[in-house]
Design an enzyme around this catalytic site. Sequence first.
Site, PDB file in Angstrom:
ATOM      1  N   GLY A   1       8.656  -0.361 -12.171  1.00 13.78           N
ATOM      2  CA  GLY A   1       9.983  -0.956 -12.314  1.00 13.78           C
ATOM      3  C   GLY A   1      10.540  -1.494 -11.010  1.00 13.78           C
TER       4      GLY A   1
ATOM      5  N   HIS B   1      12.670  -6.925  -6.959  1.00 12.46           N
ATOM      6  CA  HIS B   1      11.339  -6.770  -7.578  1.00 12.46           C
ATOM      7  C   HIS B   1      11.414  -6.630  -9.088  1.00 12.46           C
ATOM      8  CE1 HIS B   1       9.900  -6.445  -3.537  1.00 12.46           C
ATOM      9  NE2 HIS B   1      10.522  -5.315  -3.317  1.00 12.46           N
TER      10      HIS B   1
ATOM     11  N   LYS C   1      12.143  -8.522 -12.832  1.00 14.61           N
ATOM     12  CA  LYS C   1      12.128  -9.853 -13.425  1.00 14.61           C
ATOM     13  C   LYS C   1      13.479 -10.207 -14.043  1.00 14.61           C
ATOM     14  CE  LYS C   1       7.351  -8.814 -14.255  1.00 14.61           C
ATOM     15  NZ  LYS C   1       6.449  -8.072 -15.145  1.00 14.61           N
TER      16      LYS C   1
ATOM     17  N   GLU D   1      -1.206  -8.263 -13.670  1.00 11.58           N
ATOM     18  CA  GLU D   1      -0.251  -8.969 -12.809  1.00 11.58           C
ATOM     19  C   GLU D   1      -0.896  -9.397 -11.496  1.00 11.58           C
ATOM     20  OE1 GLU D   1       3.974  -7.060 -14.264  1.00 11.58           O
ATOM     21  OE2 GLU D   1       3.187  -6.359 -12.348  1.00 11.58           O
TER      22      GLU D   1
ATOM     23  N   GLU E   1      -1.321  -5.193 -10.234  1.00 14.07           N
ATOM     24  CA  GLU E   1      -1.421  -4.013 -11.080  1.00 14.07           C
ATOM     25  C   GLU E   1      -1.650  -4.435 -12.518  1.00 14.07           C
ATOM     26  OE1 GLU E   1       1.982  -1.653 -11.888  1.00 14.07           O
ATOM     27  OE2 GLU E   1       3.366  -3.327 -11.980  1.00 14.07           O
TER      28      GLU E   1
ATOM     29  N   ASN F   1      -0.431  -3.490 -16.475  1.00 16.50           N
ATOM     30  CA  ASN F   1       0.474  -2.731 -17.341  1.00 16.50           C
ATOM     31  C   ASN F   1      -0.208  -2.529 -18.687  1.00 16.50           C
ATOM     32  OD1 ASN F   1       2.656  -2.509 -15.502  1.00 16.50           O
ATOM     33  ND2 ASN F   1       3.079  -4.664 -15.861  1.00 16.50           N
TER      34      ASN F   1
ATOM     35  N   ARG G   1       0.700  -1.771 -21.740  1.00 18.47           N
ATOM     36  CA  ARG G   1       1.671  -1.694 -22.839  1.00 18.47           C
ATOM     37  C   ARG G   1       2.128  -3.112 -23.166  1.00 18.47           C
ATOM     38  NH1 ARG G   1       5.721  -3.245 -19.433  1.00 18.47           N
ATOM     39  NH2 ARG G   1       5.665  -2.232 -17.416  1.00 18.47           N
TER      40      ARG G   1
HETATM   41  P1  ADP Z   1       6.216  -2.380 -10.213  1.00 17.60           P
HETATM   42  O1  ADP Z   1       5.182  -1.622 -10.953  1.00 17.60           O
HETATM   43  O2  ADP Z   1       7.236  -1.488  -9.596  1.00 17.60           O
HETATM   44  O3  ADP Z   1       6.809  -3.521 -10.984  1.00 17.60           O
HETATM   45  P2  ADP Z   1       4.517  -4.272  -8.760  1.00 17.60           P
HETATM   46  O4  ADP Z   1       3.336  -3.878  -7.980  1.00 17.60           O
HETATM   47  O5  ADP Z   1       4.300  -4.936 -10.078  1.00 17.60           O
HETATM   48  O6  ADP Z   1       5.475  -3.013  -8.947  1.00 17.60           O
HETATM   49  O7  ADP Z   1       5.419  -5.228  -7.891  1.00 17.60           O
HETATM   50  C1  ADP Z   1       6.682  -5.670  -8.333  1.00 17.60           C
HETATM   51  C2  ADP Z   1       7.096  -6.899  -7.566  1.00 17.60           C
HETATM   52  O8  ADP Z   1       7.121  -6.648  -6.152  1.00 17.60           O
HETATM   53  C3  ADP Z   1       6.156  -8.083  -7.709  1.00 17.60           C
HETATM   54  O9  ADP Z   1       6.408  -8.846  -8.867  1.00 17.60           O
HETATM   55  C4  ADP Z   1       6.449  -8.847  -6.433  1.00 17.60           C
HETATM   56  O10 ADP Z   1       7.648  -9.563  -6.563  1.00 17.60           O
HETATM   57  C5  ADP Z   1       6.687  -7.769  -5.417  1.00 17.60           C
HETATM   58  N1  ADP Z   1       5.458  -7.469  -4.667  1.00 17.60           N
HETATM   59  C6  ADP Z   1       4.519  -6.555  -4.976  1.00 17.60           C
HETATM   60  N2  ADP Z   1       3.497  -6.566  -4.083  1.00 17.60           N
HETATM   61  C7  ADP Z   1       3.799  -7.510  -3.154  1.00 17.60           C
HETATM   62  C8  ADP Z   1       3.160  -8.009  -1.956  1.00 17.60           C
HETATM   63  N3  ADP Z   1       1.995  -7.522  -1.522  1.00 17.60           N
HETATM   64  N4  ADP Z   1       3.767  -9.012  -1.277  1.00 17.60           N
HETATM   65  C9  ADP Z   1       4.970  -9.507  -1.681  1.00 17.60           C
HETATM   66  N5  ADP Z   1       5.617  -9.068  -2.784  1.00 17.60           N
HETATM   67  C10 ADP Z   1       5.062  -8.093  -3.521  1.00 17.60           C
END
Ligand code: ADP
Length: 454
Positions: free
Chosen positions: A164, A235, A237, A275, A287, A289, A291
Amino acid sequence: MFKKVLIANRGEIALRIHRACKEMGIQTVVVHSTADANSMAVRMADESVCIGGPRSRDSYLNTHAILTAASITNADAIHPGYGFLSENAEFVRMVEEHGFTFIGPSADHIDRMGDKVMAKKTAVELGLPVVPGSDGALETYEEALKTANEMGYPVLIKAASGGGGKGMQVVREEKALKEAYTTARSEAKANFGDDTVYMEKFLLKPRHIEIQIFGDKHGNAIHLGERDCSIQRRHQKVVEEAPSPTLTEEERTFIGGLSADAIKKLGYVGAGTIEYLFEDGKFYFMEMNTRIQVEHPVTEMITGIDLIVEQIRVAAGEKLTLNKENIRLRGHAIEVRINAEDPETFAPSPGEIKQFHAAGGLGVRFDSAVYNGYKIPPYYDSMVGKLIVHGRDRDEAIARLRRAIQETIVDGVKTTLPLHLWIIDSPDFKTGDYNIHWLEKKLAEKAEEKKKAS
Ligand code: ADP
């Protein structure tokens, strides 16, 4: 096929699952907290069972109460929606031990992808490109320092069990690393009960591109194109669209094919999302997801495929009838998340919706469970609905979205609708020229202008 499905969720997704079940001739049971006794899902479902108090841990995370509800109502399967127990491997094992079917992937796949360090390792094994970073978890500050110096700043410290958008620390220079590392570990422990952290290069202008995938129990795997979720705040959407305004057909085919091959190798069953960050023509796995996601409707709108129906069919053991040849991506879809929040300060705005009117017309879809007089409980997230539009092309979708936002009435609470109007009217959004940092930058500029003017 199942005769009765228990829906272990609330809000719009509970209603969404109910709708899919009804079209399949399946009976529904929805479980709910005392705070949700008047919810639309409770009113619509064939049966409902109150499983506990308002706090999530007493109800929507109360595994024993949910299994009891499934038993007494004679449900065959349990759909977890998103959030709550949807990615809880322990729950999946309990569901199966009690003889019910979990509508989702296996507990092992959830375990493997739920730990981000393990997920990244798996991605490498499956041949997916990953964000440069630490080789697994960072055990000590010295290791963090070494990795950061090798990669160069800025770097991002992430919680292995994070989600999240929580549990991330951007570090721009060496002198801030020590504190960020310590904070990241203690916050990870406090929020996720696990202080494992790892490091990635912090990309400066990436887009968030995710691929919707599906696997069945017969070894088939497909992808349904991408969603661009680069409009984010903290972070999280805010706006999602499909297809991405920047990907070329070649890039789409490449990353879609790679993702489908990966889950085929994995033997993954059900819906999932891989993603990626996308920068300078390159994809980097972030990562997976395991679901259905909040933004799944944009994929449904351009494919005409009901993803929840497919989830239920696959869980019941049916073969995927979708394949490369019969999946067509048509037109353009955009979704905005309508939160009960102040559109400028983002402070939650729970309360009673005095007047509600959902936008309609050609190409407009409103996924929500609110109604006139509905009281938004303060215990859960602030999303009150999702407005999704479809057009023959992106320009038509944007024009339709503006019209639909203006038509929507949610009186009594503050919502993020004005924010969405402001986003889609900006020149950068029109040209599709944005990345994951765009919204926060624009919001900061706007706040600065306001300060100057006053
Ligand atoms: P969560 O599981 O908390 O959603 P994510 O790994 O999917 O975490 O990351 C969420 C958001 O954080 C991504 O959509 C992006 O905007 C930002 N983010 C994650 N990793 C990076 C990175 N290495 N560099 C820049 N932004 C990042």
